[in-house]
Write a protein that holds these residues in place. Structure first.
Motif, PDB file in Angstrom:
ATOM      1  N   SER A 187       1.098  -1.377  -0.195  1.00  0.00           N
ATOM      2  CA  SER A 187       0.061  -0.032   0.450  1.00  0.00           C
ATOM      3  C   SER A 187       1.006   1.292  -0.001  1.00  0.00           C
ATOM      4  N   TYR A 188       0.696   2.666  -0.042  1.00  0.00           N
ATOM      5  CA  TYR A 188       0.744   3.454   0.335  1.00  0.00           C
ATOM      6  C   TYR A 188       0.717   4.656   1.624  1.00  0.00           C
ATOM      7  N   TYR A 189       1.508   5.720   1.988  1.00  0.00           N
ATOM      8  CA  TYR A 189       1.006   6.345   3.322  1.00  0.00           C
ATOM      9  C   TYR A 189       2.196   7.451   2.719  1.00  0.00           C
ATOM     10  N   TRP A 190       1.806   8.683   3.503  1.00  0.00           N
ATOM     11  CA  TRP A 190       2.871   9.907   3.483  1.00  0.00           C
ATOM     12  C   TRP A 190       2.950  10.400   4.870  1.00  0.00           C
ATOM     13  N   ASP A 191       3.889  10.484   5.624  1.00  0.00           N
ATOM     14  CA  ASP A 191       3.261  10.836   7.165  1.00  0.00           C
ATOM     15  C   ASP A 191       4.650  11.665   7.374  1.00  0.00           C
ATOM     16  N   ASP A 192       3.677  13.349   7.373  1.00  0.00           N
ATOM     17  CA  ASP A 192       4.951  14.208   7.288  1.00  0.00           C
ATOM     18  C   ASP A 192       4.836  15.215   8.625  1.00  0.00           C
ATOM     19  N   ALA A 193       4.243  15.158   9.959  1.00  0.00           N
ATOM     20  CA  ALA A 193       3.743  15.220  10.673  1.00  0.00           C
ATOM     21  C   ALA A 193       2.299  16.501  10.795  1.00  0.00           C
ATOM     22  N   SER A 194       2.178  16.584   9.807  1.00  0.00           N
ATOM     23  CA  SER A 194       1.548  17.912   8.978  1.00  0.00           C
ATOM     24  C   SER A 194      -0.208  17.979   9.938  1.00  0.00           C
ATOM     25  N   GLY A 195      -0.261  16.408  10.360  1.00  0.00           N
ATOM     26  CA  GLY A 195      -2.345  15.734  10.750  1.00  0.00           C
ATOM     27  C   GLY A 195      -3.016  16.066   9.323  1.00  0.00           C
ATOM     28  N   ARG A 196      -2.344  15.653   8.252  1.00  0.00           N
ATOM     29  CA  ARG A 196      -3.603  15.691   7.316  1.00  0.00           C
ATOM     30  C   ARG A 196      -3.274  14.136   7.066  1.00  0.00           C
ATOM     31  N   ASN A 197      -4.430  14.265   6.543  1.00  0.00           N
ATOM     32  CA  ASN A 197      -4.930  12.325   5.968  1.00  0.00           C
ATOM     33  C   ASN A 197      -4.935  11.562   7.261  1.00  0.00           C
TER      34      ASN A 197
ATOM     35  N   LYS B 103      14.159   9.368  10.624  1.00  0.00           N
ATOM     36  CA  LYS B 103      14.312  10.443   9.555  1.00  0.00           C
ATOM     37  C   LYS B 103      12.339  10.760   9.208  1.00  0.00           C
ATOM     38  N   PRO B 104      13.560  12.519   8.058  1.00  0.00           N
ATOM     39  CA  PRO B 104      12.019  12.828   7.451  1.00  0.00           C
ATOM     40  C   PRO B 104      11.527  12.082   6.760  1.00  0.00           C
TER      41      PRO B 104
ATOM     42  N   GLN C  27       9.805  10.939   3.515  1.00  0.00           N
ATOM     43  CA  GLN C  27      10.936  11.792   1.989  1.00  0.00           C
ATOM     44  C   GLN C  27      10.232  10.037   1.475  1.00  0.00           C
ATOM     45  N   LYS C  28      10.645  10.428  -0.125  1.00  0.00           N
ATOM     46  CA  LYS C  28      10.947   9.293  -1.515  1.00  0.00           C
ATOM     47  C   LYS C  28      11.949   8.171  -1.532  1.00  0.00           C
ATOM     48  N   GLY C  29      10.993   7.274  -0.589  1.00  0.00           N
ATOM     49  CA  GLY C  29      11.896   5.878  -0.913  1.00  0.00           C
ATOM     50  C   GLY C  29      11.955   5.183   0.842  1.00  0.00           C
ATOM     51  N   LEU C  30      11.320   6.097   1.882  1.00  0.00           N
ATOM     52  CA  LEU C  30      10.889   5.940   3.091  1.00  0.00           C
ATOM     53  C   LEU C  30       9.384   4.865   2.588  1.00  0.00           C
ATOM     54  N   ALA C  31      10.429   3.378   3.698  1.00  0.00           N
ATOM     55  CA  ALA C  31       8.835   2.565   3.824  1.00  0.00           C
ATOM     56  C   ALA C  31       8.634   1.756   4.556  1.00  0.00           C
ATOM     57  N   ALA C  32       7.374   1.780   4.822  1.00  0.00           N
ATOM     58  CA  ALA C  32       6.999   0.785   6.784  1.00  0.00           C
ATOM     59  C   ALA C  32       6.716  -0.218   6.609  1.00  0.00           C
ATOM     60  N   SER C  33       7.265  -1.280   6.994  1.00  0.00           N
ATOM     61  CA  SER C  33       7.415  -2.494   7.273  1.00  0.00           C
ATOM     62  C   SER C  33       6.429  -2.496   9.113  1.00  0.00           C
ATOM     63  N   PRO C  34       5.950  -3.974   8.618  1.00  0.00           N
ATOM     64  CA  PRO C  34       5.321  -4.870  10.325  1.00  0.00           C
ATOM     65  C   PRO C  34       6.481  -5.435  10.892  1.00  0.00           C
ATOM     66  N   SER C  35       7.380  -5.136  10.532  1.00  0.00           N
ATOM     67  CA  SER C  35       8.466  -6.731  10.903  1.00  0.00           C
ATOM     68  C   SER C  35       9.925  -6.241  11.226  1.00  0.00           C
ATOM     69  N   TRP C  36      10.561  -5.825   9.547  1.00  0.00           N
ATOM     70  CA  TRP C  36      11.836  -5.888   9.404  1.00  0.00           C
ATOM     71  C   TRP C  36      12.482  -4.900  10.267  1.00  0.00           C
ATOM     72  N   PRO C  37      13.389  -4.922  10.559  1.00  0.00           N
ATOM     73  CA  PRO C  37      14.499  -4.075  11.193  1.00  0.00           C
ATOM     74  C   PRO C  37      14.151  -2.728  10.721  1.00  0.00           C
TER      75      PRO C  37
ATOM     76  N   VAL D  22      13.717   1.154   5.034  1.00  0.00           N
ATOM     77  CA  VAL D  22      12.503   0.979   5.939  1.00  0.00           C
ATOM     78  C   VAL D  22      12.930   2.098   7.267  1.00  0.00           C
ATOM     79  N   GLY D  23      11.690   3.026   7.227  1.00  0.00           N
ATOM     80  CA  GLY D  23      12.334   4.670   8.113  1.00  0.00           C
ATOM     81  C   GLY D  23      10.916   4.427   8.566  1.00  0.00           C
ATOM     82  N   ASP D  24       9.866   3.127   8.873  1.00  0.00           N
ATOM     83  CA  ASP D  24       8.663   3.681   9.659  1.00  0.00           C
ATOM     84  C   ASP D  24       8.583   2.098  10.133  1.00  0.00           C
TER      85      ASP D  24
END
Length: 314
Positions: A51-61, A71-72, A74-84, A102-104
């Motif tokens: 899926s996709y997301y974008w968390d920039d701490a702005s409170g939108r969406n 890490k802020p 950015q493009k290329g930052l992905a989230a994983s439920p289990s990877w380090p 994996v940044g989130d």
């Protein structure tokens, strides 16, 4: 030139020849290894729904703040439920390749339904042919795609806690535990070169084919007996019917060549990925055997030369 000098020259010539042969075999083995289709080692490869997301701490969406890695967004930052965190790799979707780290953490509940990767919205837009909307933090113009099936390749594990294997749902809390049994690295193969298309067999000419086809008797007449003696053709022989010529023409057509195409590779965008076949290689034991023969031959030649010299001097 004395006998001892000639013997020494022959021994040195033989030793040089064996050394050249050994060097040639080693070089051939190195070349075969280079062309064998071997790729490079990676930590893990597999497939999942992204899926996709974008968390920039702005409170939108409905975003939840800055990514867990610090890490802020950015493009290329992905989230994983289990990877380090800080694990690196890339995904492939319909021939398009995109790197990520994996940044989130995430997805949360969707990971229980097999959605094991959250790509950033900009990467997701590039893969699906859409565009990132900075106002809504959504992806537009890609036909409404929100989930895609991707292949993933992990090239480097992050240093912290997390599961170093195929992803598992967030609720298992694998992201909070140190993995002491990581997956074994795997080898990616370069795609095998397609086999050369076999040349189509030349079609038979109607004249040659007609010569091989038997003549059909004229309608209502019994077939004539051909004399066995080599003589000129009988003038009373009926002309050949056009039917054998048509049959000969059909016989002269060559069957279409069947070309076996290699199976499609999974990671089409990776220049060293996909399953391929290993090329020929020279066994290492064979090279060592040749080197051993060279060493034994040299030693025997030196001993023989020494004994000969001692006998001549005595």
């Amino acid at each position: 030139m004395t006998f001892s000098t000639r013997l020494a020259a022959r021994a040195l010539t033989a030793l040089l020849g064996v050394s050249l042969v050994s060097g040639t075999v080693v070089a051939a083995g190195s070349a075969a290894s280079a062309d064998s289709g071997e790729g490079r080692k990676v930590m893990l490869k597999g497939s999942t729904t992204a899926s996709y997301y974008w968390d920039d701490a702005s409170g939108r969406n409905g975003d939840t703040g800055l990514p867990a890695s610090g890490k802020p967004m950015q493009k290329g930052l992905a989230a994983s439920p289990s990877w380090p965190l800080l694990t690196e790799g890339y995904v492939v979707y319909k021939g398009k390749k995109a790197p990520f780290f994996v940044g989130d953490r995430g997805p949360g509940e969707p990971s229980t339904r097999g959605i094991m990767l959250d790509l950033d919205a900009k990467t997701f837009a590039d893969l699906t042919g859409g565009r990132f909307n900075p106002d809504t933090l959504a992806v537009n113009g890609n036909g409404g795609k929100g989930h895609i099936e991707v292949d993933y390749v992990i090239t480097k594990w992050g240093p912290g806690v997390g599961k170093k294997n195929h992803p598992v749902p967030f609720e298992t809390r694998a992201w909070s535990r140190k993995d002491r049994d990581p997956a074994e690295p795997v080898m990616l193969r370069t795609p095998a070169k397609p086999a050369a298309e076999p040349a189509e067999a030349p079609a038979k000419t109607p004249a040659k084919a007609a010569a091989k086809a038997p003549e059909s008797p004229a309608a209502g007449k019994a077939p004539q007996t051909v004399p066995s003696t080599p003589s000129t053709p009988s003038a009373s022989a009926p002309p050949a019917s056009p039917a054998p010529e048509r049959a000969a023409t059909q016989e002269g057509k060559s069957a279409p060549a069947v070309v076996q195409t290699p199976a499609p590779t999974t990671l089409k965008a990776d220049p060293v990925s996909a399953s391929g076949e290993e090329g020929p290689s020279v066994p290492t034991g064979f090279v060592f055997a040749l080197l051993l023969v060279a060493g034994v031959g040299s030693y025997a030649g030196v001993r023989l030369l020494s004994a000969r010299l001692l006998r001549e001097r005595g």
